[in-house]
Design an enzyme around this catalytic site. Structure first.
Site, short mmCIF file in Angstrom:
data_model
loop_
_atom_site.label_atom_id
_atom_site.label_comp_id
_atom_site.label_asym_id
_atom_site.label_seq_id
_atom_site.Cartn_x
_atom_site.Cartn_y
_atom_site.Cartn_z
N GLY B 48 65.94 117.65 36.00
CA GLY B 48 64.84 116.69 35.98
C GLY B 48 63.76 117.12 35.00
O GLY B 48 62.57 117.12 35.32
N HIS B 49 64.18 117.49 33.81
CA HIS B 49 63.22 117.89 32.78
C HIS B 49 63.89 117.90 31.41
O HIS B 49 65.11 117.84 31.30
CB HIS B 49 62.62 119.27 33.08
CG HIS B 49 63.65 120.30 33.44
ND1 HIS B 49 63.79 120.80 34.72
CD2 HIS B 49 64.60 120.91 32.70
CE1 HIS B 49 64.78 121.67 34.74
NE2 HIS B 49 65.29 121.76 33.53
N ARG B 50 63.05 117.97 30.40
CA ARG B 50 63.50 118.28 29.05
C ARG B 50 62.65 119.44 28.58
O ARG B 50 61.88 119.99 29.37
CB ARG B 50 63.37 117.05 28.13
CG ARG B 50 61.98 116.44 28.09
CD ARG B 50 62.01 115.08 27.41
NE ARG B 50 60.80 114.33 27.64
CZ ARG B 50 59.81 114.18 26.76
NH1 ARG B 50 59.89 114.75 25.56
NH2 ARG B 50 58.74 113.46 27.03
N HIS B 95 67.32 115.68 31.50
CA HIS B 95 68.61 115.71 32.22
C HIS B 95 68.44 116.03 33.70
O HIS B 95 67.50 116.71 34.10
CB HIS B 95 69.55 116.74 31.58
CG HIS B 95 69.00 118.12 31.59
ND1 HIS B 95 68.05 118.55 30.68
CD2 HIS B 95 69.20 119.17 32.42
CE1 HIS B 95 67.72 119.80 30.94
NE2 HIS B 95 68.39 120.21 31.99
N ILE B 120 59.10 119.92 30.20
CA ILE B 120 58.43 118.61 30.28
C ILE B 120 59.15 117.82 31.37
O ILE B 120 60.35 117.50 31.23
CB ILE B 120 58.52 117.86 28.93
CG1 ILE B 120 57.83 118.67 27.83
CG2 ILE B 120 57.92 116.45 29.06
CD1 ILE B 120 58.08 118.14 26.42
#
Lengths: 127, 127
Positions: B48-50, B95, B120
């Protein structure tokens, strides 16, 4: 000589995570990663070499595995059965991997790229 | 955008082995390795981040896992179910990891050391 280190594992209601950083948790840059799986029976012996240059970090991610290590002075056997244990091998540590439990998954981090010329197959001739 | 690569697996009567080399099979130096295991149920969603900088290579060593990837232009879902498949993510690929089968073991190779400031969390606001 080979030695074990223990890293933190972070567990919450989403499962567990362990992290290893190159040149921090382990004493080398990670140029190659390999993993061994589907070892069919517990009597299989893998490895059986030391290296001219390559240092290794061996982690048993699942199952159990026994790592026999021999250098010019002594021999030792390490049981790996927890993903937060890492066995650090110097290049001169001749080693075999054996007693793989069914479903065992072994992860190896290596300091060098694969080079057949870096492998020395003969064990030490200790008494 | 994220893409899958397939590496060789070497299988003989001693089991199977796959190897990945940094800056060869995958396009970055490996500074960090982490692994996720014991995810309790298939409805758990991880990730749940990039990232600002970090590139990733994700490998499902055992079991199956679904990786949802979104960038500014499109979204895609990748099923990982074989240790010879590697999903390469660019830093900008937001993702999540989900649908973990019981016993799934996910290995992630990362181009950077852990740095909370590199994460992020917000997904893209695509229509």
């Amino acid at each position: 000589m080979a030695h074990l280190i223990t890293i933190d594992s972070y567990t919450d209601n989403r499962g567990s995570l362990c992290a290893v950083e190159a040149q921090k948790d382990i004493p080398f840059e990670i140029k190659r990663v390999f993993y061994i799986y589907d070892v069919p029976t517990a009597d299989i012996i893998r490895g059986g070499h030391r290296h001219k240059k390559t240092e290794l970090a061996i982690i048993c991610l699942k199952g159990t595995c026994s790592i026999y290590v021999q250098d010019e002075e002594k021999e030792e056997e390490f049981l790996l059965n927890n993903p937060n244990k890492i066995l650090i091998l110097n290049n001169q540590d001749w080693h075999t991997m054996s007693l793989f439990d069914k479903g065992t998954l072994l992860l190896v981090l290596a300091s060098e790229y694969y080079d057949l010329d870096d492998y020395i197959d003969e064990p030490y001739a200790n008494d």
